[in-house]
Design an enzyme around this catalytic site. Structure first.
Site: not given
Ligand SMILES: CC(C)(COP(=O)(O)O)[C@@H](O)C(=O)NCCC(=O)O
Ligand SMILES: [K+]
Ligand SMILES: Nc1ncnc2c1ncn2[C@@H]1O[C@H](COP(=O)(O)OP(=O)(O)O)[C@@H](O)[C@H]1O
Length: 248
Positions: A105, A7
């Site tokens: 992810d 997701i």
């Molecule tokens: C960095 C992201 C926005 C990438 O998500 P996506 O681009 O796959 O929607 C996601 O991994 C996220 O919300 N991470 C939480 C903050 C962090 O990883 O520090």
């Molecule tokens: K992703």
């Protein structure tokens, strides 16, 4: 059979996987449109009512959407959906970052490639562009930069005289019209971002890395950067498949 799903902030991918860990069905939804009726319609083709699903695992960075999916699977198919970060991931990878904050992810990507021997930088061209550093059996964190489409959509939305533009590889840097100038800005801008951040990570860690790219725009940059990269389009899904071994 198992169900795994990613997701993301833009797209949600749900896969049906057979006992040989082969993806036999894929469904892609717009995350913000997820609802009981959309799930009913989109998943009907998977024929889940006649299948024995013994595991269901998602990585989610959009809690509201995960809750809708979890409730739907429970109510419609009596299937319990797990979220990746709730599992005992330290059995697969040492995690050196703020566990509460790190996106699932990003961890799924790390679990997908970890082999306790090589070092990896995983570039995921999602809504955000993420660089994740894996050194042998440890996930060390990484970099979050604005996503390609996010930046492009914002530019064309905010700049009255810049039309919607499809991104393409370009050899020229100096654009003679709006479209070629924007294409150059994105192509060479992101190419520079990729090469620069990869080199800075190498300098900071004093390590060498295998570079893997994935996500929406990875094809555009696969052969353009000076850095040699490998495209792995199912890295997140394969990381989830691997992590299902943690579900008892
Ligand atoms: C960095 C992201 C926005 C990438 O998500 P996506 O681009 O796959 O929607 C996601 O991994 C996220 O919300 N991470 C939480 C903050 C962090 O990883 O520090
Ligand atoms: K992703
Ligand atoms: N094959 C593609 N070509 C161009 N853009 C794509 C492609 N697939 C996805 N995208 C776009 O790239 C962005 C990232 O997609 P995706 O990696 O699925 O995002 P996320 O994982 O953040 O939901 C999204 O804005 C999506 O619209």
């Amino acid at each position: 059979m198992i169900i795994v799903g990613d997701i993301g902030n833009t797209e949600t991918k749900i896969c049906l996987v057979n006992s040989k860990n082969i993806i036999i069905k894929r469904v892609t939804l717009s995350t913000k449109k997820i609802s009981h009726s959309l799930l009913n319609k989109s998943l009907f083709g998977l024929g889940l009512k006649d299948k024995s699903i013994n595991k269901c695992l998602f990585c989610s960075v959009v809690p509201k959407s995960f809750n809708k999916i979890k409730n739907f699977f429970n109510k419609t198919y009596r299937i319990k959906c797990h979220e990746l970060k709730k599992l005992k991931l330290n059995k697969l990878v040492k995690i050196k970052v703020n566990y509460k904050q790190i996106g699932s992810d990003r961890l799924a990507n790390a679990i997908s490639v970890i082999n306790n021997k090589d070092n990896f930088i995983i570039l995921d061209f999602g809504t955000a562009t993420t660089f994740d550093v894996l050194i042998k059996n440890t996930y060390h964190g990484g970099v979050i930069a604005p996503g390609v489409k996010l930046s492009l959509d914002t530019l064309t939305d905010k700049a009255t005289q810049i039309p919607k533009i499809s991104l393409k590889k370009t050899n020229k840097v100096v654009g003679l019209n709006t479209i070629s100038a924007v294409r150059a800005g994105f192509f060479w801008g992101y190419e520079g971002l990729i090469d620069n951040i990869v080199n800075l990570i190498k300098k900071e860690t004093k390590m060498s890395f295998k570079i893997i790219i994935t996500g929406g725009f990875s094809k555009l940059f696969k052969n353009s950067t000076k850095t040699k990269v490998t495209l792995n389009k199912d890295i997140t899904i394969n990381g989830l498949i691997r992590a299902t071994t943690l579900i008892k």
